[in-house]
Write a protein that holds these residues in place. Structure first.
Motif, PDB file in Angstrom:
ATOM      1  N   UNK A 121       0.834  -1.208   0.000  1.00  0.00           N
ATOM      2  CA  UNK A 121       0.000   0.000   0.000  1.00  0.00           C
ATOM      3  C   UNK A 121       0.867   1.255   0.000  1.00  0.00           C
ATOM      4  N   UNK A 122       1.923   1.243   0.806  1.00  0.00           N
ATOM      5  CA  UNK A 122       2.797   2.411   0.894  1.00  0.00           C
ATOM      6  C   UNK A 122       3.488   2.669  -0.440  1.00  0.00           C
ATOM      7  N   UNK A 123       4.049   1.631  -1.062  1.00  0.00           N
ATOM      8  CA  UNK A 123       4.745   1.828  -2.338  1.00  0.00           C
ATOM      9  C   UNK A 123       3.765   2.223  -3.441  1.00  0.00           C
ATOM     10  N   UNK A 124       2.576   1.630  -3.423  1.00  0.00           N
ATOM     11  CA  UNK A 124       1.574   1.981  -4.433  1.00  0.00           C
ATOM     12  C   UNK A 124       1.114   3.421  -4.246  1.00  0.00           C
ATOM     13  N   UNK A 125       0.891   3.819  -3.002  1.00  0.00           N
ATOM     14  CA  UNK A 125       0.464   5.199  -2.736  1.00  0.00           C
ATOM     15  C   UNK A 125       1.532   6.191  -3.178  1.00  0.00           C
ATOM     16  N   UNK A 126       2.785   5.866  -2.898  1.00  0.00           N
ATOM     17  CA  UNK A 126       3.874   6.751  -3.293  1.00  0.00           C
ATOM     18  C   UNK A 126       3.942   6.879  -4.812  1.00  0.00           C
TER      19      UNK A 126
END
Length: 158
Positions: free
Chosen positions: A71-76
């Motif tokens: 989720x963090x990498x996708x959001x970034x």
């Protein structure tokens, strides 16, 4: 009145409960053969339940960590894409505005040149008409003068 216990819908909890009951059944079978006390049975069941829950908790924590990282990498990456898209929109909007202004300037210049061309074409036609009249007058005057000179020369010879 006897009411049956509600069904357990959570698969992890249902698995843990099944393990508990199987462990309890095994303990009962073993207890009857080895004469285990009821307190020991309960302690063994609780220890087995604790181990099962800790194992499942570790597995769920690992899965959660993977999902949180995703989720963090996708959001970034999505945020970066959005920012890049907005920058691109701003750049293209500025280019459109610049080219629109340039187009308006060129249209204005074209109108002025066409008006200038029409005025010069009109002036050229007027000049051509005037020169044609002046040439006709010149030719008429030249013809009269040539006749007068010819008449004078004939009169002088006579």
């Amino acid at each position: 009145a006897f009411e049956p216990a509600p069904l357990i819908e959570d698969p992890a909890l249902r698995t843990a409960m099944m393990k508990l009951f199987i462990s309890a059944a095994c303990l009962l079978a073993t207890a009857s053969a080895a004469a285990v006390t009821p307190v020991e049975k309960v302690i063994t069941l609780l220890e087995d339940l604790k181990t099962g829950i800790e194992t499942e908790g570790a597995a769920e924590a690992s899965t959660y960590d993977k999902f949180a990282c995703f989720c963090k990498s996708t959001s970034t990456s999505k945020s970066d894409s959005i920012i890049a898209g907005r920058d691109n929109i701003n750049t293209l909007s500025a280019k459109i505005a610049e080219k629109t202004a340039g187009k308006e300037d060129k249209q204005t210049e074209l109108k002025e040149r066409r008006a200038n061309q029409e005025a010069m074409t009109k002036e050229l036609k007027q000049t051509e008409v005037r020169f044609a009249q002046e040439r006709a007058e010149y030719e008429a005057t030249a013809a009269d003068l040539s006749k007068a000179i010819a008449s004078l020369e004939s009169a002088i010879k006579a």
